[in-house]
Design a protein around this motif. Sequence first.
Motif, PDB file in Angstrom:
ATOM      1  N   LYS A  14       0.828  -1.210   0.000  1.00 53.63           N
ATOM      2  CA  LYS A  14       0.000   0.000   0.000  1.00 53.63           C
ATOM      3  C   LYS A  14       0.866   1.265   0.000  1.00 53.63           C
ATOM      4  O   LYS A  14       0.535   2.268  -0.641  1.00 53.63           O
ATOM      5  N   LEU A  15       2.006   1.236   0.734  1.00 51.64           N
ATOM      6  CA  LEU A  15       2.902   2.400   0.738  1.00 51.64           C
ATOM      7  C   LEU A  15       3.488   2.640  -0.647  1.00 51.64           C
ATOM      8  O   LEU A  15       3.732   3.790  -1.044  1.00 51.64           O
ATOM      9  N   GLU A  16       3.725   1.574  -1.399  1.00 47.19           N
ATOM     10  CA  GLU A  16       4.219   1.730  -2.771  1.00 47.19           C
ATOM     11  C   GLU A  16       3.173   2.424  -3.631  1.00 47.19           C
ATOM     12  O   GLU A  16       3.513   3.182  -4.543  1.00 47.19           O
ATOM     13  N   GLN A  17       1.903   2.153  -3.350  1.00 48.12           N
ATOM     14  CA  GLN A  17       0.830   2.816  -4.091  1.00 48.12           C
ATOM     15  C   GLN A  17       0.710   4.281  -3.670  1.00 48.12           C
ATOM     16  O   GLN A  17       0.458   5.164  -4.501  1.00 48.12           O
ATOM     17  N   ILE A  18       0.911   4.545  -2.375  1.00 52.68           N
ATOM     18  CA  ILE A  18       0.777   5.914  -1.861  1.00 52.68           C
ATOM     19  C   ILE A  18       1.938   6.784  -2.315  1.00 52.68           C
ATOM     20  O   ILE A  18       1.753   7.962  -2.664  1.00 52.68           O
ATOM     21  N   TYR A  19       3.154   6.211  -2.333  1.00 49.22           N
ATOM     22  CA  TYR A  19       4.371   6.973  -2.685  1.00 49.22           C
ATOM     23  C   TYR A  19       5.076   6.302  -3.868  1.00 49.22           C
ATOM     24  O   TYR A  19       6.120   5.658  -3.701  1.00 49.22           O
ATOM     25  N   PRO A  20       4.536   6.426  -5.079  1.00 47.66           N
ATOM     26  CA  PRO A  20       5.145   5.757  -6.244  1.00 47.66           C
ATOM     27  C   PRO A  20       6.554   6.264  -6.566  1.00 47.66           C
ATOM     28  O   PRO A  20       7.345   5.538  -7.188  1.00 47.66           O
ATOM     29  N   SER A  21       6.889   7.486  -6.132  1.00 50.31           N
ATOM     30  CA  SER A  21       8.213   8.047  -6.420  1.00 50.31           C
ATOM     31  C   SER A  21       9.207   7.816  -5.277  1.00 50.31           C
ATOM     32  O   SER A  21      10.336   8.314  -5.326  1.00 50.31           O
ATOM     33  N   GLY A  22       8.784   7.099  -4.263  1.00 46.81           N
ATOM     34  CA  GLY A  22       9.680   6.834  -3.139  1.00 46.81           C
ATOM     35  C   GLY A  22       9.130   7.381  -1.830  1.00 46.81           C
ATOM     36  O   GLY A  22       8.464   8.422  -1.821  1.00 46.81           O
ATOM     37  N   ILE A  23       9.417   6.702  -0.734  1.00 48.47           N
ATOM     38  CA  ILE A  23       8.899   7.119   0.574  1.00 48.47           C
ATOM     39  C   ILE A  23       9.672   8.337   1.064  1.00 48.47           C
ATOM     40  O   ILE A  23      10.901   8.340   1.081  1.00 48.47           O
ATOM     41  N   PRO A  24       8.970   9.405   1.460  1.00 47.29           N
ATOM     42  CA  PRO A  24       9.658  10.602   1.983  1.00 47.29           C
ATOM     43  C   PRO A  24      10.470  10.255   3.230  1.00 47.29           C
ATOM     44  O   PRO A  24      10.140   9.329   3.985  1.00 47.29           O
ATOM     45  N   GLU A  25      11.530  11.018   3.467  1.00 47.43           N
ATOM     46  CA  GLU A  25      12.414  10.720   4.590  1.00 47.43           C
ATOM     47  C   GLU A  25      11.688  10.768   5.930  1.00 47.43           C
ATOM     48  O   GLU A  25      11.971   9.966   6.825  1.00 47.43           O
ATOM     49  N   GLU A  26      10.750  11.697   6.094  1.00 52.97           N
ATOM     50  CA  GLU A  26      10.013  11.782   7.350  1.00 52.97           C
ATOM     51  C   GLU A  26       9.219  10.513   7.623  1.00 52.97           C
ATOM     52  O   GLU A  26       9.030  10.125   8.777  1.00 52.97           O
ATOM     53  N   GLN A  27       8.746   9.874   6.559  1.00 50.75           N
ATOM     54  CA  GLN A  27       8.009   8.618   6.717  1.00 50.75           C
ATOM     55  C   GLN A  27       8.956   7.438   6.942  1.00 50.75           C
ATOM     56  O   GLN A  27       8.596   6.482   7.618  1.00 50.75           O
TER      57      GLN A  27
END
Length: 605
Positions: free
Chosen positions: A316-329
């Motif tokens: 699901k995180l891959e769907q939410i952040y297709p360009s990569g997970i932000p550092e804060e996350q």
Amino acid sequence: PQRRLSASVLQGFQCIPASDLPAADILAFAQGLQNKTVELSSAQLSCLARLLAAKNLTDDFGRYPPDLLLFFGSAEVRSGTCKAFYARASRGNLDLLPRGSAQRTGLLRRALTCLGVRSSRLHPEQLGSLGTLVCDMEPETIVASDPGILENLKLCPALTGAQRDALNAVLLEGDTVYRDPSSWDLWTLQNLGPLVLSLNQTTLSLVAKAAREAFSRSIAAAYGSQGRSQREKSLTLLRAFAAASASSHPRLKRSADCCLSAPITASTVSDPLLLIGYDTSEQFDLCLSNEVLKANLEPLLEQPLTVEYLRVMKKKLEQIYPSGIPEEQLKLLGPLSRQYTAEEISLWLVTSSDTLSALLDPSDGKWEAPQVRQLLSRYLALGGTLTGPLLRKVGGRNLCNLQEEQINQISPEAIRTAGQLNISSCSQTKKDQLYRKAQEAFAGQAGTTEAYYCRIWPYLGGAPAKDLKDLAKTGVAIDMDMDTFLALNPDELQKLSVTDVKNLLGKNLPYLKEAENETSVMRWVKRQSQRELDCTLGIGLQGGTGDPGPAGTTTPPHPTASASITPTATVPAPTTLLTVPTPTAISSHPTTNSSTGPHKAPTPS
């Protein structure tokens, strides 16, 4: 002036010279440990045991804590009281001694001899005296012994795979107080205590479904209030019970492709029994929306999530952040971070030391070597530096997984503030690198042998013979422990003379006899003059040459040298160092000899 031995002294000083300690203070401190919350390291307990032996204070062992007795030498155990001694010592934390070490296997061997064990079957009265020492028994002994051995095995921090197989074989026989697994209920599973962690799928599949589900609910309900180590055990249990449930009934059909329970919301994510309502990862997936996950990642990760549930969240995180997970996350990923491959980690934006520190939190689970190596490489490639606090988080084992050029980027200042790191798993080249950095880091203390040795000893595996000889010639007894001695560079060890070794080991010299079958020791003995081994060491080492070896320098006989751990009136007691790790240190004394591997625990005979 003499320094009083107290908990405050132990917590405030790095090293304590034995010559400063009166016998009365040593006795009072050792006896008072039973009523204090201060936890001493293996190195400290070993030192305290030697101090008691040097002051002839070992007879009244009943007033000392069991952990301390684990470090008493064989000479301190009297035949007339050995049964009482081992019964008390066996209540100690056996993991203070590394599994397979000569000291630990010797303790078990002497206990079995004292109790008259002559076969692989242990009787109830013997089990009552062996306590945690049973944790090192061979699998055949577990199977052959009285079923009461299960109560001893409950005391073991961990069992080997073969021991777990033996435990399950005993339980499957159904001849224990727990009866046949098919009759188990919630009460039985709870009374098995830590043994439930060792149940295999064959055993679990025989347990009634209602009992398994009730036990899983009780584990999930307690998860939120548990500490790190207990949470890891709880997750292990939940995964094992989930696997048993999955194998006992067919998977839910996906035809409906909809959430069959109430959707997960912001108000339910913190419910400790949340997952009980979503008993499959498919339902968890269907009932958790991307929006709820994005806004509630942290509380969701506080749930006792098994690998299957974590994979749902990762997808699901891959769907939410297709360009990569932000550092804060990234900082919030916790146990979920361990589900990412090294290739995926290579794309993370890890620029902050805070982010790296959060990702390295050991309470979130163990990283695999390729993962943590890539994580550290990514951080360094993006301009990060490894500080002392970060090195403590990284730990010695992970530090050893770095490439040599990456280790070169670590500053001596970082080593100085990192505390004690166990680098025993490093290659020799990396040990050499780290020793040179440590030597520079602690150069300011080189004029005070005790203080310098207390800081440099974790890195001595990379020390050249010249530096070891310098330590031996200072005239100050450093009493190098045997694990540190065996971790020295084997090639550099061969260059030490008999006198060098005697001076380095000090009061620990008698333990060299117990390590005589170690490869590096055998090689060293063969290079020495047998006459010098006999006259200078006097501990019974055999196998030397007829003439002085290339590193040997004949020393006149001195019968009162170090053959006994108790100093005589004619030989001044050497200074014993009580090594006190700083409060921030996360690694303790190196405990294994990486070049020779662990010793096998003895089978009673």
